[in-house]
Write a protein that holds these residues in place. Structure first.
Motif, PDB file in Angstrom:
ATOM      1  N   HIS A   1      49.301  87.611  99.131  1.00 51.03           N
ATOM      2  CA  HIS A   1      48.366  88.412 100.031  1.00 51.03           C
ATOM      3  C   HIS A   1      47.899  89.506  99.445  1.00 51.03           C
TER       4      HIS A   1
ATOM      5  N   LEU B   1      52.854  88.700 107.503  1.00 50.64           N
ATOM      6  CA  LEU B   1      52.563  88.139 106.433  1.00 50.64           C
ATOM      7  C   LEU B   1      53.335  87.049 106.078  1.00 50.64           C
TER       8      LEU B   1
ATOM      9  N   THR C   1      44.361  85.996 101.577  1.00 46.89           N
ATOM     10  CA  THR C   1      45.435  85.243 101.212  1.00 46.89           C
ATOM     11  C   THR C   1      45.093  84.124 100.224  1.00 46.89           C
TER      12      THR C   1
ATOM     13  N   LEU D   1      44.955  93.306 105.873  1.00 48.19           N
ATOM     14  CA  LEU D   1      45.099  91.935 105.479  1.00 48.19           C
ATOM     15  C   LEU D   1      43.704  91.714 104.970  1.00 48.19           C
TER      16      LEU D   1
END
Length: 359
Positions: free
Chosen positions: A235, A207, A249, A246
Motif C-alpha cells: 500500500h 489497509l 495498492t 491511500l
C-alpha cells in the motif's frame, strides 16, 4: 574512488540467536542457542564489510525494523520482543527490552537498558532526535520516550486498543506526526505532538488484511507491506493536509515482509518470504520497483535465501543486502540500473533479523 561518506557511516544488523520456526511457521526456541547480537556494517567500494559485534537482546519477532541508527552513526537503539524458552522447541517468550548503544571508534557499547511493552517491535526517532517511539505488538501500545544526550526517558504509553498489534511505527519527515501500523485491526493510525508528549488522532485508514512492515521516503511517501496470503500487496500512502490518503495498492509476491526505499526514494525493494521460513525447499526473492508518482513498476527480481528479513541499500543505492534469517547469511546484490546481480553472501553467527542504515 571509495565513497568518503560511506567510509564514515555505519549500517547495523540485529541478529537473533534464540529463534527458529517449526513446519507450521511458528517461532520456537532453537535447539542450539547462540547470543543475540548487534553487528556494525560498513560499505567499502560498494560492498558490505562486517565490523564489530556486540552481544545484546534482539528478536526476529515482528517486522525487520527493530533497530535504528543515528545519521551521524554515533548511537543506535535496538528492541527485543522475545527471548528463548526453557527448552528447545518451546515457544519463545514475549519480552519488552530496549537497548541504547553508543558507537565509538567503530566499536558498539551498551549504555542503557529500558523496557517498553510486550512484543517490543519497531523503534523510530524523530528527525531532531528529541523523541523515540516503540510499537509494542503484544501489549497493544506505543511507548513514548524523550531523548536527551542520547539517553531515553519514559514519558507516556499510548493505548492503541486491545488486539491492535502495533507492528510498525515511523515518524514522518515533519517530526510532528508519526504513523502506526495496527496489524490486528488492518489499519494505519496517526499520532501527533501534543504538549509534552503525543496524542492519537481519531482518523484511521483501513489497509487490506495483514499490514506489517513500513518505510517512508524523505518526501513523505509511505509504503506498507500487506502479508495477506490471498492478496499480498504494498500500500502506498501519503499524509497530506492533515489526512492520511491511500494512493495505490500494488500486488506483490507472497509474504512481503522485507521492504525498504532506496536512499534517493526512486526505488522500493520488496522481499518475499514465500513460506521459506518453514519449508526447506523454498527460498525468498527480492524485487526492485521503480517509484513512479503513486505507482510502482517492477524493474528487476532475484532469488535470495530463506526467511528474508531486513534490507539495506548502500549509500549510492547500487548495492542491496538482504538478511536471510534461516540461513544465517546476508545476500549481496549489485544493481546496474537494469538487473540485480548476486555477488556473494556474508555469513553471520546468528540469524540476521532487522537492519537499519545511517543514510
Amino acid at each position: 574512488m571509495q565513497d568518503v561518506h560511506a567510509a564514515e557511516q555505519w549500517a547495523i544488523s540485529a541478529n537473533d540467536g534464540h529463534t527458529t520456526t517449526n513446519t507450521a511457521g511458528k517461532m520456537i526456541t532453537a535447539r542450539t542457542i547462540v547470543p543475540d547480537s548487534l553487528s556494525l556494517i560498513r560499505f567499502e567500494h560498494g560492498l558490505p564489510a562486517l565490523g564489530k559485534t556486540l552481544d545484546l537482546p534482539t528478536s526476529v519477532e515482528g517486522p525487520p525494523t527493530t533497530v535504528w541508527i543515528a545519521p551521524d552513526s554515533h548511537w543506535a537503539i535496538v528492541t527485543a520482543g522475545s527471548h528463548a524458552g526453557a527448552h528447545a522447541g518451546d515457544s519463545v517468550i514475549e519480552d519488552d527490552v530496549v537497548s541504547v548503544v553508543a558507537i565509538d571508534h567503530a566499536t558498539p557499547h551498551l549504555v542503557q537498558t529500558l523496557h517498553a511493552g510486550l512484543g517490543a517491535s519497531q523503534v523510530t526517532v524523530s528527525p531532531d532526535q528529541k523523541w523515540a517511539l516503540v510499537g509494542n505488538r503484544k501489549s497493544g501500545t506505543v511507548s513514548v520516550f524523550s531523548v536527551t544526550h542520547r539517553q531515553l526517558h519514559p514519558v507516556q504509553t499510548l493505548n492503541m486498543g486491545a488486539d491492535s498489534n502495533p507492528a510498525s511505527v515511523l515518524f514522518l519527515p515533519d517530526g510532528q506526526h508519526a504513523v502506526v501500523v495496527l496489524r490486528g485491526r488492518h489499519q494505519l493510525a496517526l499520532l501527533d505532538r501534543r504538549g509534552d508528549g503525543f496524542g492519537i488522532r481519531e482518523q484511521r485508514l483501513d489497509l487490506g488484511h495483514a499490514p506489517n512492515t513500513m518505510d517512508v521516503t524523505g518526501s513523505g511517501l509511505i509504503a506498507i507491506g500487506d502479508q495477506d496470503p490471498a492478496h499480498p500487496t504494498v500500500h502506498l500512502v501519503r499524509f497530506n493536509e492533515g489526512t492520511l490518503n491511500l494512493l495505490n495498492t500494488v500486488p506483490v509476491a507472497p509474504g512481503p515482509e522485507p521492504l525498504r526505499f532506496s536512499p534517493d526514494g526512486r526505488y522500493l525493494a520488496v522481499g518475499a518470504v514465500d513460506n521459506s521460513n518453514k519449508d526447506p525447499s523454498k527460498h525468498g526473492t527480492l524485487t526492485l520497483y521503480r517509484v513512479d508518482g503513486s505507482s510502482l513498476a517492477p524493474v528487476a527480481s532475484e532469488n535470495v535465501g530463506r526467511w528474508p528479513q531486513g534490507i539495506m541499500f548502500s549509500p549510492d543505492g547500487h548495492t542491496l543486502v538482504v538478511q536471510n534469517t534461516t540461513d544465517k547469511t546476508m545476500t549481496v546484490l549489485k544493481w546496474d540500473s537494469i538487473r540485480l546481480h548476486p555477488v556473494g553472501t556474508l555469513p553471520m553467527t546468528a540469524g540476521p533479523a532487522a537492519a537499519a542504515t545511517s543514510w
